[in-house]
Design a protein around this motif. Structure first.
Motif, PDB file in Angstrom:
ATOM      1  N   ASN A  81     -56.135   6.910   0.000  1.00  0.00           N
ATOM      2  CA  ASN A  81     -54.779   6.770  -0.372  1.00  0.00           C
ATOM      3  C   ASN A  81     -54.060   5.585  -1.090  1.00  0.00           C
ATOM      4  O   ASN A  81     -54.415   4.316  -0.611  1.00  0.00           O
ATOM      5  CB  ASN A  81     -53.672   7.111   0.876  1.00  0.00           C
ATOM      6  CG  ASN A  81     -52.397   7.323   0.629  1.00  0.00           C
ATOM      7  OD1 ASN A  81     -51.680   6.365   0.301  1.00  0.00           O
ATOM      8  ND2 ASN A  81     -51.896   8.523   0.771  1.00  0.00           N
ATOM      9  N   GLN A  82     -53.403   5.906  -2.099  1.00  0.00           N
ATOM     10  CA  GLN A  82     -53.173   4.751  -3.026  1.00  0.00           C
ATOM     11  C   GLN A  82     -52.084   3.668  -2.313  1.00  0.00           C
ATOM     12  O   GLN A  82     -52.000   2.553  -2.310  1.00  0.00           O
ATOM     13  CB  GLN A  82     -52.480   5.250  -4.389  1.00  0.00           C
ATOM     14  CG  GLN A  82     -52.458   4.111  -5.295  1.00  0.00           C
ATOM     15  CD  GLN A  82     -53.564   3.257  -5.647  1.00  0.00           C
ATOM     16  OE1 GLN A  82     -54.602   3.798  -6.032  1.00  0.00           O
ATOM     17  NE2 GLN A  82     -53.561   1.928  -5.665  1.00  0.00           N
ATOM     18  N   ARG A  83     -51.208   4.444  -1.687  1.00  0.00           N
ATOM     19  CA  ARG A  83     -50.166   3.540  -0.938  1.00  0.00           C
ATOM     20  C   ARG A  83     -50.625   2.677   0.392  1.00  0.00           C
ATOM     21  O   ARG A  83     -50.398   1.566   0.360  1.00  0.00           O
ATOM     22  CB  ARG A  83     -48.980   4.508  -0.308  1.00  0.00           C
ATOM     23  CG  ARG A  83     -48.141   5.121  -1.275  1.00  0.00           C
ATOM     24  CD  ARG A  83     -47.014   6.009  -0.507  1.00  0.00           C
ATOM     25  NE  ARG A  83     -47.581   7.484  -0.418  1.00  0.00           N
ATOM     26  CZ  ARG A  83     -47.022   8.158   0.087  1.00  0.00           C
ATOM     27  NH1 ARG A  83     -45.550   8.057   0.410  1.00  0.00           N
ATOM     28  NH2 ARG A  83     -47.639   9.346   0.387  1.00  0.00           N
ATOM     29  N   GLU A  84     -51.853   3.088   0.682  1.00  0.00           N
ATOM     30  CA  GLU A  84     -52.570   2.446   1.648  1.00  0.00           C
ATOM     31  C   GLU A  84     -53.327   1.260   1.092  1.00  0.00           C
ATOM     32  O   GLU A  84     -53.388  -0.144   1.468  1.00  0.00           O
ATOM     33  CB  GLU A  84     -53.403   3.333   2.602  1.00  0.00           C
ATOM     34  CG  GLU A  84     -52.736   4.281   3.647  1.00  0.00           C
ATOM     35  CD  GLU A  84     -53.815   5.044   4.257  1.00  0.00           C
ATOM     36  OE1 GLU A  84     -53.445   5.925   5.103  1.00  0.00           O
ATOM     37  OE2 GLU A  84     -54.931   5.223   3.835  1.00  0.00           O
ATOM     38  N   TYR A  87     -50.685  -1.294   0.207  1.00  0.00           N
ATOM     39  CA  TYR A  87     -50.247  -2.171   1.272  1.00  0.00           C
ATOM     40  C   TYR A  87     -51.368  -3.054   1.830  1.00  0.00           C
ATOM     41  O   TYR A  87     -50.805  -4.271   1.963  1.00  0.00           O
ATOM     42  CB  TYR A  87     -50.284  -1.066   2.735  1.00  0.00           C
ATOM     43  CG  TYR A  87     -49.651  -1.673   3.832  1.00  0.00           C
ATOM     44  CD1 TYR A  87     -48.379  -1.693   4.100  1.00  0.00           C
ATOM     45  CD2 TYR A  87     -50.576  -2.141   4.775  1.00  0.00           C
ATOM     46  CE1 TYR A  87     -47.904  -2.365   5.362  1.00  0.00           C
ATOM     47  CE2 TYR A  87     -50.039  -2.867   5.817  1.00  0.00           C
ATOM     48  CZ  TYR A  87     -48.901  -2.780   6.284  1.00  0.00           C
ATOM     49  OH  TYR A  87     -48.386  -3.395   7.167  1.00  0.00           O
ATOM     50  N   ASP A 149     -48.571   5.469   4.105  1.00  0.00           N
ATOM     51  CA  ASP A 149     -48.254   6.858   3.582  1.00  0.00           C
ATOM     52  C   ASP A 149     -47.400   7.838   4.482  1.00  0.00           C
ATOM     53  O   ASP A 149     -47.206   9.010   3.894  1.00  0.00           O
ATOM     54  CB  ASP A 149     -49.621   7.563   3.146  1.00  0.00           C
ATOM     55  CG  ASP A 149     -50.251   7.892   4.417  1.00  0.00           C
ATOM     56  OD1 ASP A 149     -49.875   7.586   5.690  1.00  0.00           O
ATOM     57  OD2 ASP A 149     -51.260   8.616   4.510  1.00  0.00           O
TER      58      ASP A 149
END
Length: 252
Positions: A81-84, A87, A149
């Motif tokens: 996941n790009q958001r992870e 982060y 996410d």
């Protein structure tokens, strides 16, 4: 390298006998340092650190091991996941600076990314070099990755449970940190954060709050990077919020 330096110094001060003695002492020192490095960093990472030295990359192997552990959590549910990822990158930049963080990510991508990773071995390395309070913060950070996410999957949670076990974090502490990120359906999250049962007396609630506030106080991480201290402050605030919630519910 050390043995030749010893030989040269020995030659300067004691001529040939000194050169021989210096060479022997230097060889012993090199053997000791090599053995210590193998014991500490783990054989699986030996070639990684050799490549780092060849590239003249200045970084601690702690960051590389931590990033590798992050990748285990990110890939636990079978997708990236790009958001992870964002982060994790933000955390590393905040902790170690942009240049050092980029060097760590570069080394990881070039050397480790497609290799088989052994979380148990990495956790053993971290366990031998960090205090229990720091390991709690590492777990808190890993939970934060899965929450980036907006959802913690069952696969991610299972992986976090395994990692907590490898880090020798006890069950109550794991459940306490989990409750800071995952609200329970039976409204007991506040009690889990304080590591007590819902039927605890008011006196037990107050005692639990004092204990947990002391455990998660940012002063426990003196000397650590600002990102770790920030995480400790977040846990400290969660403990306060949990206590205030129970106080309000009970009219304490």
């Amino acid at each position: 390298m050390i043995k030749w330096i010893g030989a040269i110094l020995g030659m300067v001060y004691m001529r040939w006998p000194g050169a021989i003695l210096g060479f022997l002492l230097g060889s012993l020192i090199e053997a000791f340092l090599k053995g210590k490095q193998m014991k500490g960093g783990g054989g699986a990472f030996q070639d990684i650190f050799q490549q780092q030295r060849a590239q003249n990359v200045s970084m601690g192997d702690f960051e590389l091991n931590l990033l590798t552990l992050c990748s285990v959590v990110i890939r636990a549910d079978g997708k990236v996941n790009q958001r992870e990822l964002d982060y994790v990158r933000s955390y590393f930049v905040q902790s170690y600076g942009k240049e050092r963080a980029n060097a760590t990510f570069k080394t990881f991508n070039e050397v480790i990314k497609n290799r088989e990773i052994e979380p148990q071995r990495i956790c053993a390395y971290m366990r031998s070099r960090t205090s229990y309070e720091v390991r709690l913060q590492i777990l808190h950070f890993l939970f934060g990755i899965t929450q980036a996410d907006g959802h913690i999957s069952s696969a991610e949670l299972r992986e976090l449970q395994k990692i907590a076990g490898y880090l020798q974090i006890n069950r109550r502490d794991f459940e306490s940190i989990q409750a800071m990120f995952v609200k329970s359906a039976d409204a007991t999250s506040a009690y889990k954060i304080l590591e007590i049962e819902k039927n605890a007396t008011d006196a037990e609630v107050k005692k639990a709050f004092r204990t947990m506030a002391k455990k998660y106080h940012p002063d426990k991480l003196q000397g650590m990077d600002e990102a770790y201290k920030k995480g400790a402050e977040e846990k400290f605030l969660k403990v306060q919020e949990a206590y205030e919630q129970i106080q309000k519910e009970r009219g304490m």
